[in-house]
Write an enzyme that holds these catalytic residues in place. Structure first.
Site, mmCIF file in Angstrom:
data_model
loop_
_atom_site.group_PDB
_atom_site.id
_atom_site.type_symbol
_atom_site.label_atom_id
_atom_site.label_comp_id
_atom_site.label_asym_id
_atom_site.label_seq_id
_atom_site.Cartn_x
_atom_site.Cartn_y
_atom_site.Cartn_z
ATOM 1 N N GLU A 1 11.178 -7.196 6.091
ATOM 2 C CA GLU A 1 10.918 -5.761 5.936
ATOM 3 C C GLU A 1 10.454 -5.215 7.279
ATOM 4 O OE1 GLU A 1 8.224 -4.523 2.742
ATOM 5 O OE2 GLU A 1 7.670 -2.772 3.948
ATOM 6 N N THR B 1 8.091 1.316 4.942
ATOM 7 C CA THR B 1 7.361 2.523 5.355
ATOM 8 C C THR B 1 8.294 3.732 5.461
ATOM 9 O OG1 THR B 1 6.011 0.975 6.688
ATOM 10 C CG2 THR B 1 5.419 3.276 6.809
ATOM 11 N N ARG C 1 7.166 2.093 11.633
ATOM 12 C CA ARG C 1 5.867 2.532 12.148
ATOM 13 C C ARG C 1 5.841 2.657 13.649
ATOM 14 N NH1 ARG C 1 1.931 -1.010 8.224
ATOM 15 N NH2 ARG C 1 3.209 -0.583 6.414
ATOM 16 N N LYS D 1 6.563 -1.583 -5.314
ATOM 17 C CA LYS D 1 5.561 -2.217 -4.456
ATOM 18 C C LYS D 1 4.185 -1.837 -5.030
ATOM 19 C CE LYS D 1 3.935 -1.830 0.343
ATOM 20 N NZ LYS D 1 4.371 -1.730 1.741
HETATM 21 C C1 3PG Z 1 2.320 -2.783 4.162
HETATM 22 O O1 3PG Z 1 2.640 -1.722 4.632
HETATM 23 O O2 3PG Z 1 3.030 -3.337 3.330
HETATM 24 C C2 3PG Z 1 0.996 -3.333 4.526
HETATM 25 O O3 3PG Z 1 0.508 -2.803 5.705
HETATM 26 C C3 3PG Z 1 0.962 -4.803 4.574
HETATM 27 O O4 3PG Z 1 -0.325 -5.131 4.266
HETATM 28 P P1 3PG Z 1 -1.044 -6.381 4.959
HETATM 29 O O5 3PG Z 1 -1.034 -6.076 6.423
HETATM 30 O O6 3PG Z 1 -2.432 -6.402 4.374
HETATM 31 O O7 3PG Z 1 -0.244 -7.596 4.619
#
Ligand code: 3PG
Length: 213
Positions: free
Chosen positions: A43, A71, A47, A131
């Site tokens: 994924e 995102t 960002r 999610k």
């Molecule tokens: C995401 O966007 O899925 C999260 O930032 C991932 O979360 P984590 O960094 O706590 O694994």
């Protein structure tokens, strides 16, 4: 239960590495490091400015890995990630306009949910794999159990605070298809091109998934 082959791929893998890419050049070796550790999904989160080009590189040059865009928060990004080669899309939340834009792309979409109202909107839209975000901060395993009670048709990919230490307690829930997280690809490993670490973390996570199934 979804029949999308891409969602089936995520579920089969069990862990979805959530990655932040700052430099396009790391995209291919990073995807290859994940594959070497037995993870065949990635994924790539939108960002950073490099994300779209990174997605394109992975989609074009590493056919063995399933390129997922993460995102995605605006309708305009839906067509952009499809054009870059994404085969599935993840968002941190649910929005009707992103849902509509995603429908136009024909790609599977996992919206983010953390409340019963989010889940109702997802069910209404027919988005049955979501999610669960941010997982640990939204009550973790007991929170997800309580949230999912009224929604037996939903499956979840808990993400946010998930790691090797707690992924087992999520995957033990029948409503959990897979878990996601950034722990598989630490930022410092990417900066230093430490692909061996990414492969080791991937292998550990896949071994844990195998143990649980
Ligand atoms: C995401 O966007 O899925 C999260 O930032 C991932 O979360 P984590 O960094 O706590 O694994």
């Amino acid at each position: 239960m979804s029949t999308d082959p891409e969602i089936a791929r995520l579920a089969a893998c069990g862990v979805v590495p959530v990655v932040v890419i700052d430099e396009v050049e790391v995209a291919v070796p990073l995807a290859e490091a994940l594959l070497a550790g037995g993870i065949d999904v990635i994924e790539i989160t939108l960002r950073r400015p490099a994300a779209m080009a990174a997605l394109e590189e992975v989609a074009r040059r590493v056919p063995a890995i399933l390129p997922v865009a993460g995102t995605v928060v605006t309708p305009a990004q839906a067509a952009q990630v499809r054009d870059a080669g994404a085969r599935a899309v993840v968002s941190p939340g649910f929005s009707e306009s992103v849902d509509a834009a995603m429908r136009a792309t024909g790609l599977p979409w996992l919206p983010g949910v953390s409340t019963a109202s989010d889940c109702m909107r997802a069910v209404e839209a027919g988005r049955l794999t979501c999610k669960f975000f941010p997982a640990e901060q939204s009550g973790g395993v007991p929170g997800l159990k309580a949230l999912s009670g009224p929604f037996p048709q939903l499956r979840f990919c808990p993400t946010g605070g998930v790691s090797l230490a707690n992924l087992g307690s999520y995957l033990a829930l029948p409503q959990v298809a897979c878990v996601g997280g950034s722990w598989l690809v630490p930022a410092d490993a990417v900066t230093s091109r430490d692909w061996a670490t990414v492969t080791r973390l991937s292998r550990e996570a896949r071994a844990k998934v195998a143990e649980l199934r």
